[in-house]
Each structure stands twice: as C-alpha cells, then as structure tokens.
Design a protein around this motif. Structure first.
Motif, PDB file in Angstrom:
ATOM      1  N   MET A  47       5.739  11.078  -0.185  1.00 19.77           N
ATOM      2  CA  MET A  47       7.138  10.625  -0.227  1.00 19.77           C
ATOM      3  C   MET A  47       7.216   9.101  -0.110  1.00 19.77           C
ATOM      4  SD  MET A  47       9.002  13.127  -0.901  1.00 19.77           S
ATOM      5  CE  MET A  47      10.594  12.428  -0.612  1.00 19.77           C
ATOM      6  N   ASN A  48       6.357   8.528   0.731  1.00 25.53           N
ATOM      7  CA  ASN A  48       6.335   7.065   0.848  1.00 25.53           C
ATOM      8  C   ASN A  48       5.967   6.425  -0.489  1.00 25.53           C
ATOM      9  OD1 ASN A  48       7.096   6.886   3.516  1.00 25.53           O
ATOM     10  ND2 ASN A  48       4.996   6.783   4.291  1.00 25.53           N
ATOM     11  N   TYR A  96       0.791  -1.228   0.000  1.00 28.11           N
ATOM     12  CA  TYR A  96       0.000   0.000   0.000  1.00 28.11           C
ATOM     13  C   TYR A  96       0.827   1.283   0.000  1.00 28.11           C
ATOM     14  CZ  TYR A  96      -3.694  -3.269   0.969  1.00 28.11           C
ATOM     15  OH  TYR A  96      -4.566  -4.313   0.888  1.00 28.11           O
ATOM     16  N   GLY A  97       2.138   1.184   0.131  1.00 28.62           N
ATOM     17  CA  GLY A  97       2.991   2.354   0.012  1.00 28.62           C
ATOM     18  C   GLY A  97       3.127   3.173   1.274  1.00 28.62           C
ATOM     19  N   THR A  98       2.569   2.743   2.372  1.00 34.96           N
ATOM     20  CA  THR A  98       2.699   3.479   3.633  1.00 34.96           C
ATOM     21  C   THR A  98       2.600   2.492   4.785  1.00 34.96           C
ATOM     22  OG1 THR A  98       1.839   5.305   4.941  1.00 34.96           O
ATOM     23  CG2 THR A  98       0.227   3.978   3.758  1.00 34.96           C
ATOM     24  N   PHE A 118       1.708  15.569   7.177  1.00 31.51           N
ATOM     25  CA  PHE A 118       1.371  14.166   7.021  1.00 31.51           C
ATOM     26  C   PHE A 118       1.131  13.804   5.561  1.00 31.51           C
ATOM     27  CE2 PHE A 118      -1.410  10.416   7.577  1.00 31.51           C
ATOM     28  CZ  PHE A 118      -0.548   9.651   8.343  1.00 31.51           C
ATOM     29  N   ASP A 119       0.450  14.662   4.806  1.00 29.33           N
ATOM     30  CA  ASP A 119       0.182  14.385   3.388  1.00 29.33           C
ATOM     31  C   ASP A 119       1.478  14.332   2.581  1.00 29.33           C
ATOM     32  OD1 ASP A 119      -2.528  14.232   3.776  1.00 29.33           O
ATOM     33  OD2 ASP A 119      -2.843  16.376   3.406  1.00 29.33           O
ATOM     34  N   VAL A 162       2.152   9.542  19.076  1.00 31.06           N
ATOM     35  CA  VAL A 162       3.432  10.249  19.009  1.00 31.06           C
ATOM     36  C   VAL A 162       4.009  10.145  17.606  1.00 31.06           C
ATOM     37  CG1 VAL A 162       5.773  10.310  19.949  1.00 31.06           C
ATOM     38  CG2 VAL A 162       3.853   9.793  21.453  1.00 31.06           C
ATOM     39  N   ARG A 163       3.832   9.016  16.962  1.00 32.17           N
ATOM     40  CA  ARG A 163       4.360   8.816  15.612  1.00 32.17           C
ATOM     41  C   ARG A 163       3.743   9.815  14.640  1.00 32.17           C
ATOM     42  NH1 ARG A 163       3.382   3.522  11.895  1.00 32.17           N
ATOM     43  NH2 ARG A 163       1.262   3.879  12.569  1.00 32.17           N
ATOM     44  N   VAL A 164       2.445  10.055  14.760  1.00 36.11           N
ATOM     45  CA  VAL A 164       1.762  10.983  13.858  1.00 36.11           C
ATOM     46  C   VAL A 164       2.089  12.423  14.231  1.00 36.11           C
ATOM     47  CG1 VAL A 164      -0.510  11.745  13.064  1.00 36.11           C
ATOM     48  CG2 VAL A 164      -0.071   9.321  13.397  1.00 36.11           C
TER      49      VAL A 164
END
Length: 136
Positions: A36-37, A7-9, A30-31, A22-24
């Motif tokens: 980039m992913n 899925y690319g992410t 984010f977009d 925390v990761r987000v």
C-alpha cells in the motif's frame, strides 16, 4: 519524509526487524502495508512537489518585496558597483562605487549601455542593480 519518498516506506532500524516494536506489532499484515505504501508513493511525491513549488513561490515573493527597482533614463549620470566591474582590487579600503558614467542607451529588462564622461563607451551592458544614481 525524504526516505519514504525515495524508497516508498518508512525507515526501520535493524533492531526493529528482529525484535518487533509497537509500530510493527500494530500492523496486522506487514507485507500488505508495504504494498500500500508503494501504491501511494506517487501521490506522496506529487504532494511533496506541490509543497516545494508553493515554498519556492513564497521565497520569491519575500525576496522580490525587498528588491529596490532602479530605473534610469538615457543621459542620467550613474555610479557603477566596483564589485561588479572588478576595476579596483577587492579589499577593506577599496572604493565601493566608481564613476560617474553616463547612461548611453536603455536596453530591455533593466540593462544599460554606459559611456565615460569623455564619450568612450564602457564595454559590456550593466544591470540596474549594479548602478546607483549620481547627482552632479
């Protein structure tokens, strides 16, 4: 890793979308990170493919180092594996090897034509891994 290759992410649970983890929170845009992913997806797939190819090569090398190469000459006497021929019904008391047979002809890549002791030809060709040397 498989999810991101597909899925690319990275995978996110639904709770992370509603209440940011925390990761987000560490990601400013984010977009942009999602785009980039997706841009790096092909590179990650190539790296995974290279890793898979190397792993299969290592497995092949490990397997081939333990295989016993058996070669026979025309006129040698051999036993044939009963599991390969299926002449006897399988079971605990069934014989493992049957024969003896005589190697009639050596074909390419470890294949052999066999004949019975009364000189009748055995149907099919047989792989060297299914044969065992017989000392008469």
């Amino acid at each position: 890793m498989p999810f991101s290759l597909t899925y690319g992410t990275e995978a996110m649970i639904p709770a992370e979308i509603g209440i940011p983890s925390v990761r987000v929170l560490l990601i400013d845009d984010f977009d942009y990170e999602l785009r980039m992913n997706l841009d790096h997806l092909e590179e990650r797939r190539e790296l995974a493919s290279i890793h898979d190819h190397n792993y299969k090569g290592q497995l092949q090398k490990y397997y081939n180092s333990r295989v016993q190469k058996r070669t026979f000459d025309a006129g040698d006497f051999v036993f044939r594996n009963n599991d390969a021929s299926g002449q006897e019904p399988p079971g605990n008391l069934a014989p493992t090897w049957e024969g003896p047979y005589k190697v009639k002809q050596v074909l390419s890549k470890g294949a052999y034509k066999l004949e019975k002791l009364n000189r009748t030809e055995v149907p099919r060709t047989w792989n060297g891994a299914q044969l065992k040397k017989c000392y008469i």
